[in-house]
Design a protein around this motif. Structure first.
Motif, PDB file in Angstrom:
ATOM      1  N   LEU A  54      10.676   1.197  -6.135  1.00  0.00           N
ATOM      2  CA  LEU A  54       9.799   0.097  -6.532  1.00  0.00           C
ATOM      3  C   LEU A  54       8.701  -0.127  -5.488  1.00  0.00           C
ATOM      4  O   LEU A  54       7.546  -0.395  -5.833  1.00  0.00           O
ATOM      5  N   LEU A  55       9.047   0.020  -4.210  1.00  0.00           N
ATOM      6  CA  LEU A  55       8.042  -0.113  -3.165  1.00  0.00           C
ATOM      7  C   LEU A  55       7.042   1.036  -3.237  1.00  0.00           C
ATOM      8  O   LEU A  55       5.835   0.844  -3.030  1.00  0.00           O
ATOM      9  N   SER A  56       7.525   2.238  -3.563  1.00  0.00           N
ATOM     10  CA  SER A  56       6.622   3.388  -3.725  1.00  0.00           C
ATOM     11  C   SER A  56       5.608   3.126  -4.834  1.00  0.00           C
ATOM     12  O   SER A  56       4.432   3.475  -4.707  1.00  0.00           O
ATOM     13  N   ARG A  57       6.055   2.511  -5.903  1.00  0.00           N
ATOM     14  CA  ARG A  57       5.140   2.193  -7.006  1.00  0.00           C
ATOM     15  C   ARG A  57       4.083   1.187  -6.553  1.00  0.00           C
ATOM     16  O   ARG A  57       2.912   1.290  -6.931  1.00  0.00           O
TER      17      ARG A  57
ATOM     18  N   ARG B 100       8.073   0.478   5.965  1.00  0.00           N
ATOM     19  CA  ARG B 100       7.131   0.608   4.841  1.00  0.00           C
ATOM     20  C   ARG B 100       6.748  -0.763   4.298  1.00  0.00           C
ATOM     21  O   ARG B 100       5.589  -1.017   3.954  1.00  0.00           O
ATOM     22  N   GLN B 101       7.719  -1.646   4.200  1.00  0.00           N
ATOM     23  CA  GLN B 101       7.450  -2.987   3.685  1.00  0.00           C
ATOM     24  C   GLN B 101       6.453  -3.725   4.581  1.00  0.00           C
ATOM     25  O   GLN B 101       5.514  -4.363   4.092  1.00  0.00           O
ATOM     26  N   LYS B 102       6.665  -3.627   5.905  1.00  0.00           N
ATOM     27  CA  LYS B 102       5.766  -4.303   6.847  1.00  0.00           C
ATOM     28  C   LYS B 102       4.346  -3.778   6.709  1.00  0.00           C
ATOM     29  O   LYS B 102       3.382  -4.560   6.704  1.00  0.00           O
ATOM     30  N   ARG B 103       4.204  -2.461   6.581  1.00  0.00           N
ATOM     31  CA  ARG B 103       2.879  -1.844   6.425  1.00  0.00           C
ATOM     32  C   ARG B 103       2.221  -2.300   5.128  1.00  0.00           C
ATOM     33  O   ARG B 103       1.027  -2.623   5.096  1.00  0.00           O
ATOM     34  N   MET B 104       3.001  -2.352   4.073  1.00  0.00           N
ATOM     35  CA  MET B 104       2.479  -2.755   2.767  1.00  0.00           C
ATOM     36  C   MET B 104       2.025  -4.219   2.794  1.00  0.00           C
ATOM     37  O   MET B 104       0.934  -4.561   2.304  1.00  0.00           O
ATOM     38  N   LEU B 105       2.827  -5.086   3.382  1.00  0.00           N
ATOM     39  CA  LEU B 105       2.469  -6.499   3.436  1.00  0.00           C
ATOM     40  C   LEU B 105       1.234  -6.733   4.297  1.00  0.00           C
ATOM     41  O   LEU B 105       0.413  -7.607   3.992  1.00  0.00           O
ATOM     42  N   ALA B 106       1.096  -5.954   5.362  1.00  0.00           N
ATOM     43  CA  ALA B 106      -0.103  -6.089   6.211  1.00  0.00           C
ATOM     44  C   ALA B 106      -1.357  -5.741   5.424  1.00  0.00           C
ATOM     45  O   ALA B 106      -2.382  -6.433   5.524  1.00  0.00           O
ATOM     46  N   GLU B 107      -1.295  -4.681   4.637  1.00  0.00           N
ATOM     47  CA  GLU B 107      -2.452  -4.282   3.829  1.00  0.00           C
ATOM     48  C   GLU B 107      -2.771  -5.325   2.769  1.00  0.00           C
ATOM     49  O   GLU B 107      -3.936  -5.698   2.568  1.00  0.00           O
TER      50      GLU B 107
ATOM     51  N   LEU C 189      -2.563 -10.491  -6.065  1.00  0.00           N
ATOM     52  CA  LEU C 189      -2.238 -10.146  -4.681  1.00  0.00           C
ATOM     53  C   LEU C 189      -1.164 -11.081  -4.129  1.00  0.00           C
ATOM     54  O   LEU C 189      -0.190 -10.636  -3.498  1.00  0.00           O
ATOM     55  N   ALA C 190      -1.330 -12.381  -4.361  1.00  0.00           N
ATOM     56  CA  ALA C 190      -0.372 -13.364  -3.850  1.00  0.00           C
ATOM     57  C   ALA C 190       1.002 -13.154  -4.472  1.00  0.00           C
ATOM     58  O   ALA C 190       2.029 -13.214  -3.781  1.00  0.00           O
TER      59      ALA C 190
ATOM     60  N   ILE D 149       7.381  -8.789  -2.840  1.00  0.00           N
ATOM     61  CA  ILE D 149       7.833  -7.823  -1.832  1.00  0.00           C
ATOM     62  C   ILE D 149       8.521  -8.537  -0.669  1.00  0.00           C
ATOM     63  O   ILE D 149       9.490  -8.029  -0.097  1.00  0.00           O
ATOM     64  N   GLN D 150       8.057  -9.727  -0.327  1.00  0.00           N
ATOM     65  CA  GLN D 150       8.639 -10.497   0.777  1.00  0.00           C
ATOM     66  C   GLN D 150      10.066 -10.958   0.495  1.00  0.00           C
ATOM     67  O   GLN D 150      10.789 -11.314   1.425  1.00  0.00           O
ATOM     68  N   ARG D 151      10.465 -10.955  -0.767  1.00  0.00           N
ATOM     69  CA  ARG D 151      11.763 -11.522  -1.113  1.00  0.00           C
ATOM     70  C   ARG D 151      12.929 -10.710  -0.553  1.00  0.00           C
ATOM     71  O   ARG D 151      14.055 -11.207  -0.495  1.00  0.00           O
TER      72      ARG D 151
END
Length: 431
Positions: free
Chosen positions: A246-249, A267-274, A318-319, A325-327
């Protein structure tokens, strides 16, 4: 505004509330003895117990501590943790039935106002207070009035359900703010008036090994999300793989390239930063803000934005993606072992956030079904007496959260010491 966004004061019906306490105890929690373990009757939620909570461990000392804070001459705001949806109100109702039967309870406006006029009348008669997003002043005013009459008011300071029973999330200020207002008003006529915020925590634990049922639910999630289930792995690894895919998607939708072999947390941290950087651009905010503040500003920005414009739609998406993802929070990566209870929470969170479009999925979001029978361990940490407190609201929230987390951790430690958890290596674990 539609009816769903209009606050209507509850009209509590004591006779109905008393009758629903019995219905809740049998139909919603414990089930019907003699039927709840007998095929095919145990497949019927109402006979098995919709929330399948067979046992309630609520020590008499904790009940006395809570009851002592309720009644005339004091205003009481009861603040439970919020680890699970639907079961929350069932357990909350059982708690207040023992200490303050006419306590009011906050609930989402989608439940109180959004299911038609007859259901609205039913919920208002059960003393539910509709929480209207962005317009809660009427609900707060009613809550203070009701608390001043000596009845409790229950609301979840964590806000929405996080599906993390071992961890207490950041608290919202509503209970403390209303408690301070009630104290101010009560002291106008009674110099000895007291106001309390009483933290309550509960932890659910399965009464036996339910791995087969969890595997069945995991298989449903994989089919629903079109994830190949042929890769042989343990149950925790299957759950981890679902989240990884799901994160890959999300990464692909964002135009990011997945880091081969990188832990989920990285990966999650990188995704949330973007995503945070893009959200900051959308609302013209400082990109250095933490995501919590960024989300708060985005909600304010959206309330002020022009309806129908394209940019608000992008900001809203976006929000929502950030929140979803933060959950999976830091608590998921903290321990080397993962319990069946935590696996069940992961599956329920995935089903709530990603599995949509069918009647079964809709039903699951409103009335999620547990994988097996459970025991609820309920504790009441030390109440916060606002009449003897002179700190800030933020400091009060820190005290409450600390007391709640300590109580949850003690419950977990007690269950663990008694051999009550079935655990596996945690694939989410990351130093």
């Amino acid at each position: 505004m539609g009816r769903i966004d209009v606050f209507v004061a509850p009209r509590p019906n004591p006779a109905l509330i008393k009758a629903m306490t019995v219905v809740n105890r049998i139909v919603m929690l414990h089930g019907v003895p003699g039927f709840r373990d007998l095929l095919p009757f145990n497949r019927l939620a109402g006979l098995r117990g919709v929330s399948n909570v067979r046992h309630i461990d609520f020590p008499a000392a904790d009940q006395r501590r809570l009851k002592a804070c309720c009644g005339a001459g004091q205003a009481t705001f009861i603040a439970p943790n919020h680890p699970e949806f639907f079961t929350d109100w069932m357990i909350d109702k059982e708690i207040v039935s023992r200490v303050s039967p006419l306590a009011a309870s906050w609930a989402t406006h989608g439940v109180v106002n959004g299911l038609g006029r007859l259901m609205q009348k039913f919920w208002l008669a059960n003393n539910l207070i509709a929480q209207i997003p962005g317009n809660s002043e009427a609900a707060k005013a009613h809550s203070v009035d009701w608390a001043l009459q000596g009845h409790g008011v229950l609301l979840h300071p964590e806000g929405g359900v996080g599906w993390h029973g071992n961890y207490v999330g950041p608290l919202l200020p509503g209970a403390v703010e209303m408690g301070l207002e009630a104290l101010k008003r009560g002291r106008e006529t009674n110099k000895d008036f007291r106001a309390w915020v009483v933290p309550v925590v509960w932890k659910l634990a399965f009464t036996g090994n339910i791995e087969r049922a969890l595997a069945k639910e995991c298989a449903y999630v994989e089919r629903s999300l079109k994830i190949d289930s042929s890769v042989a792995s343990s149950l925790p690894e299957r759950v981890y793989r679902i989240y990884s895919i799901l994160l890959s998607r999300d990464e692909q939708a964002c135009g990011l390239t997945a880091e081969e072999g990188a832990p989920y947390a990285v990966r999650q941290k990188r995704m949330l930063a973007e995503l945070g950087h893009r959200l900051a651009e959308g609302i013209a905010a400082d990109a250095g803000l933490d995501l919590g503040e960024m989300l708060r500003r985005s909600r304010r920005w959206l309330r002020e934005a022009s309806a129908g414009a394209e940019e608000p739609k992008r900001v809203r998406k976006l929000a929502e993606t950030i929140q979803r993802i933060q959950r999976v929070g830091p608590w998921a990566f903290a321990n080397q072992a993962i319990t069946q209870e935590e696996i069940a929470e992961h599956l329920k969170r995935i089903r709530n956030d990603y599995c949509k479009g069918t009647l079964r999925d809709t039903f699951n979001r409103f009335i999620p079904q547990p994988a097996g029978p459970r025991r609820a361990h309920i504790r009441v940490p030390e109440p916060l007496g606002l009449n003897a407190y002179d700190g800030s609201v933020d400091e009060a929230l820190a005290v409450l959260r600390s007391r709640m987390q300590d109580a949850v951790t003690r419950i977990v430690t007690e269950i663990e010491a008694a051999g009550g958890f079935i655990s596996y290596p945690n694939p989410f674990y990351h130093r």
